[in-house]
Design a protein around this motif. Structure first.
Motif, PDB file in Angstrom:
ATOM      1  N   LEU A 137       0.860  -1.179   0.000  1.00  0.00           N
ATOM      2  CA  LEU A 137       0.000   0.000   0.000  1.00  0.00           C
ATOM      3  C   LEU A 137       0.898   1.232   0.000  1.00  0.00           C
ATOM      4  O   LEU A 137       1.580   1.501   0.995  1.00  0.00           O
ATOM      5  N   PRO A 138       0.937   1.956  -1.110  1.00  0.00           N
ATOM      6  CA  PRO A 138       1.788   3.148  -1.151  1.00  0.00           C
ATOM      7  C   PRO A 138       1.239   4.245  -0.236  1.00  0.00           C
ATOM      8  O   PRO A 138       0.027   4.323  -0.012  1.00  0.00           O
ATOM      9  N   ASP A 139       2.129   5.040   0.308  1.00  0.00           N
ATOM     10  CA  ASP A 139       1.754   6.195   1.136  1.00  0.00           C
ATOM     11  C   ASP A 139       0.833   5.809   2.295  1.00  0.00           C
ATOM     12  O   ASP A 139      -0.072   6.554   2.656  1.00  0.00           O
ATOM     13  N   TRP A 140       1.065   4.635   2.894  1.00  0.00           N
ATOM     14  CA  TRP A 140       0.212   4.129   3.971  1.00  0.00           C
ATOM     15  C   TRP A 140       0.129   5.101   5.144  1.00  0.00           C
ATOM     16  O   TRP A 140      -0.916   5.276   5.758  1.00  0.00           O
ATOM     17  N   ASP A 141       1.230   5.746   5.456  1.00  0.00           N
ATOM     18  CA  ASP A 141       1.251   6.645   6.613  1.00  0.00           C
ATOM     19  C   ASP A 141       0.994   8.096   6.235  1.00  0.00           C
ATOM     20  O   ASP A 141       1.147   8.985   7.061  1.00  0.00           O
TER      21      ASP A 141
END
Length: 154
Positions: A137-141
């Motif tokens: 999952l890209p850019d999860w944070d």
């Protein structure tokens, strides 16, 4: 059915986890799961061995220097947390914890290991131990870091 004849639905917003509505929504899903996968639901509700916790603690001279927290569910061992005291990192403790978790998993009829980890938490460590990335999952944070999902067949 055209747009004019469609019923108007209202959507209410709440953050409550305890409510009759919450219970009803969960019941609908539970009923659907019973109809769709009865053997799994039988195990989940009646088998005391369905889920088992695992805690591995690495100690040196009685002092905790690392640990691994996991849960077995059927033939899967999910590693949720692994951490090593910063003063003891890069000494093989993480590798030993992972090896022991895999040994324990085999003894308890697991066929798979699973972990999710952030980009900055060294997914390469798990890959070197034989894990494969099965999702991300890209850019999860919301700060540009990817969350990786890894598994290993044992």
């Amino acid at each position: 059915m055209n747009a004019a004849s469609q019923p108007a639905y209202s959507i209410e917003c709440s953050q409550a986890r305890q409510s009759p509505e919450h219970d009803q929504i969960c019941a609908w899903l539970r009923d659907y799961n019973w109809q769709s996968n009865q053997s799994f639901m039988d195990l989940a509700t009646h088998d005391p061995q369905f889920e088992s916790p695992l805690l591995l603690v690495a100690k040196q001279q009685g002092q905790v220097v690392g640990g691994l927290i996991a849960d077995q569910r059927l033939t899967w061992l999910r590693i949720s947390i692994m951490a090593v005291d910063p003063q003891y990192r890069r000494r093989g403790i993480g590798r030993q914890l992972l090896t022991e978790a895999e040994r324990w998993a085999k003894q308890h009829a697991c066929r798979y290991l699973y972990v999710d980890t952030m980009q900055y938490q060294s997914p390469e460590f798990y890959q070197l131990a034989g894990f494969q990335i099965v999702g991300e999952l890209p850019d999860w944070d919301s700060h540009g870091h990817t969350k990786f999902f890894l598994m290993k067949t044992i």
